[in-house]
Design an enzyme around this catalytic site. Structure first.
Site, PDB file in Angstrom:
ATOM      1  N   ASP A  21     126.313 -20.254  45.104  1.00 16.96           N
ATOM      2  CA  ASP A  21     127.259 -19.802  46.117  1.00 16.96           C
ATOM      3  C   ASP A  21     126.727 -20.209  47.490  1.00 16.96           C
ATOM      4  O   ASP A  21     125.645 -19.782  47.899  1.00 16.96           O
ATOM      5  CB  ASP A  21     127.408 -18.273  46.038  1.00 16.96           C
ATOM      6  CG  ASP A  21     128.614 -17.768  46.798  1.00 16.96           C
ATOM      7  OD1 ASP A  21     129.343 -18.594  47.380  1.00 16.96           O
ATOM      8  OD2 ASP A  21     128.843 -16.547  46.809  1.00 16.96           O
ATOM      9  N   ASP A 129     133.039 -23.785  47.809  1.00 16.68           N
ATOM     10  CA  ASP A 129     131.660 -23.380  48.069  1.00 16.68           C
ATOM     11  C   ASP A 129     131.027 -22.601  46.921  1.00 16.68           C
ATOM     12  O   ASP A 129     130.057 -21.874  47.121  1.00 16.68           O
ATOM     13  CB  ASP A 129     131.593 -22.532  49.343  1.00 16.68           C
ATOM     14  CG  ASP A 129     132.442 -21.270  49.263  1.00 16.68           C
ATOM     15  OD1 ASP A 129     133.192 -21.101  48.271  1.00 16.68           O
ATOM     16  OD2 ASP A 129     132.366 -20.446  50.194  1.00 16.68           O
ATOM     17  N   GLU A 130     131.539 -22.782  45.706  1.00 18.44           N
ATOM     18  CA  GLU A 130     131.072 -21.944  44.594  1.00 18.44           C
ATOM     19  C   GLU A 130     131.221 -22.692  43.272  1.00 18.44           C
ATOM     20  O   GLU A 130     132.217 -23.374  43.036  1.00 18.44           O
ATOM     21  CB  GLU A 130     131.904 -20.659  44.577  1.00 18.44           C
ATOM     22  CG  GLU A 130     131.527 -19.652  43.538  1.00 18.44           C
ATOM     23  CD  GLU A 130     132.450 -18.431  43.592  1.00 18.44           C
ATOM     24  OE1 GLU A 130     132.242 -17.525  42.770  1.00 18.44           O
ATOM     25  OE2 GLU A 130     133.371 -18.397  44.439  1.00 18.44           O
TER      26      GLU A 130
END
Length: 407
Positions: A21, A129-130
């Site tokens: 993350d 973003d993950e």
């Protein structure tokens, strides 16, 4: 089955799952462009300019969060909590507000995802973003912490943004682990320690429990993940239905979902930073050759054909330039990647560079795609009546002008 082992966990005891993350990702990207923002409260959003009345916060850095600014918050509230100017900047907080630059963030995200795909056999990209990684066949529990640290270090070194990583036997627990120590954290939860890790955590930390569900759980006297694990399953399903059964299993450390890739990658790239910016043209060109070779080899291994070859050049402090050339059709031709990358780099000769990258994109994986450069040049020559073997492509030039930060 060994005594004490929960049904359905045989696979999970072998699995090693990472959840990666990126911390305050948009704000971290802004700091790449403007290193002077490091350590300062950064707010990325819209509606903060004079005359604008509607807008929201997309991302707030951790420094901004200390002043109460949060994602999805109305921008007007953010400005009240963290003004852009102050009568006494030495004693009063000042927020640094930036507009959303999604194209740049996606470019940085692609660099991160390229690393993740290189390090894992299966990657599930959840958002910009993950992502989840299944690294079961890449490492062992005895050295899983070192592997997780390696992931973090590669992202920090090659891309320049921080990431929090959770390592656990399943996806749900890995997600909880990555949230456990933020920002820039690493939490490893081996199978034997899973329940010990989960039980004392607040019910809000369980993946899949939102504010409304958490409120209902509290009304039922369930305040921790351990409380839910010990609760009567029928009572939980009466309240939450089948979703309650899934949450009950997760609370007990059981999640049989597998990390499955969602589609194929859109591009493949490799990047490398210099320890100090350099204007040594021979050194830069040697690095481009190395990166081009690595990218082309990776494309061949994945059975990927590419129609676009590009480079990334970052001048100090972080002035980003990209150059691309589109080909007549999909190819698998490693020498062409290096040749094209070097040609695109010609205009940067004599300039100081901080970082270089090579990328192939517009990928295709169909078995009947033409993978041989000569076939494409022959077909192009035949169709045009030209015997030349020159690749017909047009360079698409993209330069990004980055403004200096303002308070």
């Amino acid at each position: 089955m060994p005594a004490g082992r929960l049904p359905g966990t045989e696979h999970e005891e072998r699995s090693i799952i990472l959840h990666v993350d990126m911390d305050a990702f948009y704000a971290a990207c802004e700091r790449l462009q403007n290193p002077e923002l490091e350590g300062k409260p950064v707010v990325v959003g819209m509606g903060y300019e004079p005359g604008e009345t509607i807008g929201a916060v997309a991302t707030a850095s951790y420094e901004a969060r200390e002043h109460g600014v949060e994602s999805a918050q109305p921008i007007s509230k953010a400005l009240d909590l963290l003004p852009r100017t102050a009568r006494n900047p030495d004693t009063e907080p000042v927020g640094y507000y930036r507009p959303v630059d999604l194209e740049f963030y996606e470019d940085v995200s692609a660099d991160v995802k390229a690393i993740l795909h290189e390090l894992a056999d299966a990657v599930r990209e959840v958002s910009i973003d993950e992502a989840y990684l299944d690294v079961t066949d890449r490492t062992a529990w005895e050295v899983a912490e070192g592997f997780g640290r390696h992931v973090k270090q590669r992202i920090a070194r090659e891309v320049g943004v921080p990431a929090s990583v959770g390592v656990a036997p399943n996806m749900s627990a890995a997600k909880i682990a990555s949230d456990h120590d933020k920002p820039d954290g690493l939490t490893v939860v081996p199978p034997a320690e899973l329940r010990e890790f989960l039980d004392p955590l607040p019910i809000e930390d369980l993946h899949g429990v939102g504010p409304k569900s958490a409120s209902t759980f509290h009304e039922m006297g369930i305040d921790t993940i351990g409380d839910l694990a010990a609760a009567d399953l029928e009572t939980i399903t009466d309240q939450f239905g089948e979703r309650g059964r899934e949450l009950h299993l997760r609370a007990r450390g059981i999640d049989e979902r597998e990390v499955e890739a969602r589609g194929r990658p859109k591009s493949l790239s490799r990047e490398s930073s210099f320890s100090q910016p350099t204007a040594d043209i021979e050194r830069a060109r040697a690095r481009i050759d190395e990166l081009a070779g690595a990218v082309a080899t990776r494309a061949t291994e994945k059975g990927a054909l590419y129609r676009t070859i590009g480079i990334k050049v970052i001048e100090p402090p972080y002035e980003l330039h990209t150059r691309e050339r589109s080909l007549s059709g999909p190819v698998d031709e490693p020498p062409l990647v290096a040749e094209t990358a070097q040609t695109l780099f010609d205009e940067f000769e004599g300039k100081s560079v901080r970082k270089l990258g090579v990328r192939v994109s517009n990928l295709s994986f169909a078995d009947n795609d033409q993978a041989d450069l000569a076939s494409w040049t022959d077909r192009t020559a035949h169709e045009s009546g030209d015997s030349s073997t020159e690749i017909r492509g047009q360079a698409r030039i993209e330069s990004f002008d980055r403004s200096e930060p303002t308070e």
